[in-house]
Design a protein around this motif. Sequence first.
Motif, PDB file in Angstrom:
ATOM      1  N   PHE A  83       0.802  -1.210   0.000  1.00 32.34           N
ATOM      2  CA  PHE A  83       0.000   0.000   0.000  1.00 32.34           C
ATOM      3  C   PHE A  83       0.843   1.273   0.000  1.00 32.34           C
ATOM      4  O   PHE A  83       1.895   1.332   0.632  1.00 32.34           O
ATOM      5  CB  PHE A  83      -0.930   0.017   1.217  1.00 32.34           C
ATOM      6  N   LEU A  84       0.347   2.262  -0.724  1.00 32.12           N
ATOM      7  CA  LEU A  84       0.920   3.603  -0.665  1.00 32.12           C
ATOM      8  C   LEU A  84       0.287   4.299   0.533  1.00 32.12           C
ATOM      9  O   LEU A  84      -0.936   4.288   0.689  1.00 32.12           O
ATOM     10  CB  LEU A  84       0.610   4.373  -1.952  1.00 32.12           C
ATOM     11  N   LEU A  85       1.107   4.871   1.375  1.00 38.45           N
ATOM     12  CA  LEU A  85       0.623   5.587   2.551  1.00 38.45           C
ATOM     13  C   LEU A  85       0.642   7.071   2.246  1.00 38.45           C
ATOM     14  O   LEU A  85       1.591   7.585   1.656  1.00 38.45           O
ATOM     15  CB  LEU A  85       1.502   5.281   3.760  1.00 38.45           C
ATOM     16  N   VAL A  86      -0.396   7.757   2.649  1.00 37.13           N
ATOM     17  CA  VAL A  86      -0.500   9.184   2.358  1.00 37.13           C
ATOM     18  C   VAL A  86      -0.794   9.955   3.647  1.00 37.13           C
ATOM     19  O   VAL A  86      -1.565   9.506   4.486  1.00 37.13           O
ATOM     20  CB  VAL A  86      -1.570   9.459   1.272  1.00 37.13           C
ATOM     21  N   GLN A  87      -0.120  11.091   3.779  1.00 36.38           N
ATOM     22  CA  GLN A  87      -0.423  12.044   4.839  1.00 36.38           C
ATOM     23  C   GLN A  87      -1.104  13.240   4.203  1.00 36.38           C
ATOM     24  O   GLN A  87      -0.703  13.686   3.125  1.00 36.38           O
ATOM     25  CB  GLN A  87       0.847  12.529   5.550  1.00 36.38           C
ATOM     26  N   ILE A  88      -2.121  13.742   4.887  1.00 38.28           N
ATOM     27  CA  ILE A  88      -2.847  14.920   4.425  1.00 38.28           C
ATOM     28  C   ILE A  88      -2.974  15.837   5.633  1.00 38.28           C
ATOM     29  O   ILE A  88      -3.982  15.823   6.342  1.00 38.28           O
ATOM     30  CB  ILE A  88      -4.226  14.530   3.839  1.00 38.28           C
ATOM     31  N   PRO A  89      -1.921  16.641   5.881  1.00 34.37           N
ATOM     32  CA  PRO A  89      -1.867  17.410   7.126  1.00 34.37           C
ATOM     33  C   PRO A  89      -2.978  18.440   7.300  1.00 34.37           C
ATOM     34  O   PRO A  89      -3.360  18.749   8.423  1.00 34.37           O
ATOM     35  CB  PRO A  89      -0.498  18.070   7.089  1.00 34.37           C
ATOM     36  N   MET A 105     -19.245  11.029   6.437  1.00 33.18           N
ATOM     37  CA  MET A 105     -18.009  11.807   6.462  1.00 33.18           C
ATOM     38  C   MET A 105     -17.724  12.334   5.064  1.00 33.18           C
ATOM     39  O   MET A 105     -17.860  11.614   4.082  1.00 33.18           O
ATOM     40  CB  MET A 105     -16.804  10.934   6.863  1.00 33.18           C
ATOM     41  N   THR A 106     -17.342  13.589   4.999  1.00 34.43           N
ATOM     42  CA  THR A 106     -16.794  14.168   3.780  1.00 34.43           C
ATOM     43  C   THR A 106     -15.508  14.877   4.188  1.00 34.43           C
ATOM     44  O   THR A 106     -15.330  15.228   5.358  1.00 34.43           O
ATOM     45  CB  THR A 106     -17.753  15.178   3.119  1.00 34.43           C
ATOM     46  N   ALA A 107     -14.607  15.073   3.237  1.00 35.69           N
ATOM     47  CA  ALA A 107     -13.335  15.699   3.587  1.00 35.69           C
ATOM     48  C   ALA A 107     -12.803  16.528   2.430  1.00 35.69           C
ATOM     49  O   ALA A 107     -13.034  16.221   1.261  1.00 35.69           O
ATOM     50  CB  ALA A 107     -12.314  14.642   3.986  1.00 35.69           C
ATOM     51  N   THR A 108     -12.067  17.581   2.787  1.00 42.56           N
ATOM     52  CA  THR A 108     -11.391  18.426   1.808  1.00 42.56           C
ATOM     53  C   THR A 108      -9.991  18.720   2.325  1.00 42.56           C
ATOM     54  O   THR A 108      -9.715  18.635   3.524  1.00 42.56           O
ATOM     55  CB  THR A 108     -12.131  19.759   1.584  1.00 42.56           C
ATOM     56  N   ALA A 109      -9.100  19.076   1.394  1.00 45.19           N
ATOM     57  CA  ALA A 109      -7.723  19.416   1.754  1.00 45.19           C
ATOM     58  C   ALA A 109      -7.058  20.111   0.576  1.00 45.19           C
ATOM     59  O   ALA A 109      -7.621  20.180  -0.519  1.00 45.19           O
ATOM     60  CB  ALA A 109      -6.944  18.163   2.135  1.00 45.19           C
ATOM     61  N   GLN A 110      -5.858  20.612   0.815  1.00 45.21           N
ATOM     62  CA  GLN A 110      -5.067  21.244  -0.237  1.00 45.21           C
ATOM     63  C   GLN A 110      -3.743  20.529  -0.480  1.00 45.21           C
ATOM     64  O   GLN A 110      -3.139  20.691  -1.529  1.00 45.21           O
ATOM     65  CB  GLN A 110      -4.793  22.717   0.103  1.00 45.21           C
ATOM     66  N   THR A 111      -3.246  19.759   0.505  1.00 44.41           N
ATOM     67  CA  THR A 111      -1.952  19.109   0.353  1.00 44.41           C
ATOM     68  C   THR A 111      -2.044  17.628   0.693  1.00 44.41           C
ATOM     69  O   THR A 111      -2.856  17.211   1.512  1.00 44.41           O
ATOM     70  CB  THR A 111      -0.885  19.747   1.271  1.00 44.41           C
ATOM     71  N   ALA A 112      -1.182  16.850   0.035  1.00 43.25           N
ATOM     72  CA  ALA A 112      -1.065  15.418   0.316  1.00 43.25           C
ATOM     73  C   ALA A 112       0.340  14.994  -0.063  1.00 43.25           C
ATOM     74  O   ALA A 112       0.945  15.555  -0.979  1.00 43.25           O
ATOM     75  CB  ALA A 112      -2.082  14.624  -0.485  1.00 43.25           C
ATOM     76  N   GLN A 113       0.865  14.020   0.676  1.00 43.38           N
ATOM     77  CA  GLN A 113       2.187  13.507   0.349  1.00 43.38           C
ATOM     78  C   GLN A 113       2.256  12.026   0.641  1.00 43.38           C
ATOM     79  O   GLN A 113       1.686  11.547   1.607  1.00 43.38           O
ATOM     80  CB  GLN A 113       3.268  14.248   1.126  1.00 43.38           C
ATOM     81  N   ILE A 114       2.972  11.297  -0.227  1.00 45.01           N
ATOM     82  CA  ILE A 114       3.221   9.892  -0.013  1.00 45.01           C
ATOM     83  C   ILE A 114       4.322   9.799   1.045  1.00 45.01           C
ATOM     84  O   ILE A 114       5.300  10.549   1.005  1.00 45.01           O
ATOM     85  CB  ILE A 114       3.668   9.201  -1.310  1.00 45.01           C
ATOM     86  N   VAL A 115       4.174   8.893   2.015  1.00 44.41           N
ATOM     87  CA  VAL A 115       5.139   8.763   3.092  1.00 44.41           C
ATOM     88  C   VAL A 115       5.610   7.314   3.210  1.00 44.41           C
ATOM     89  O   VAL A 115       4.930   6.387   2.774  1.00 44.41           O
ATOM     90  CB  VAL A 115       4.564   9.229   4.452  1.00 44.41           C
ATOM     91  N   THR A 116       6.765   7.151   3.808  1.00 42.60           N
ATOM     92  CA  THR A 116       7.301   5.852   4.142  1.00 42.60           C
ATOM     93  C   THR A 116       7.513   5.824   5.637  1.00 42.60           C
ATOM     94  O   THR A 116       8.104   6.761   6.202  1.00 42.60           O
ATOM     95  CB  THR A 116       8.653   5.603   3.436  1.00 42.60           C
ATOM     96  N   LEU A 117       7.011   4.791   6.290  1.00 38.76           N
ATOM     97  CA  LEU A 117       7.180   4.679   7.731  1.00 38.76           C
ATOM     98  C   LEU A 117       8.582   4.191   8.056  1.00 38.76           C
ATOM     99  O   LEU A 117       9.184   3.438   7.291  1.00 38.76           O
ATOM    100  CB  LEU A 117       6.141   3.721   8.312  1.00 38.76           C
TER     101      LEU A 117
END
Length: 121
Positions: A83-89, A105-117
Amino acid sequence: MPYKLEVDLPAVNGGLDYALLVGKTDVFPYENGKRLSDVRTGVKLTLALQGAGLSTLAVKFDHDPLPRIANEQIEAACAECKFLLVQIPDCIVNLYSSSGGGIGMTATAQTAQIVTLNGSK
């Protein structure tokens, strides 16, 4: 009586600030169930919330926050359980109740990044 509450991603994901990326689709304008244009107005990322029993959450953006990631790549990663993990701060999740007693639930955002743990390959 319907209620609405705004929270961040960890609040609906068992305290985790990242989620599994399971889909990416273009968003187009609609009115009364009819598509008005072929001009994309945004992108929707679909997440599986591992801290909430893999419940899904669609996060809408007015642009493509992950232009280097195609839906085909996401599908392949899911099929291989890599799986690709994503953070959306800046994710704002709107929890709402309907008059029928359901919760959505609905959600909105402006930024997202793929992360590695740490410890992941």
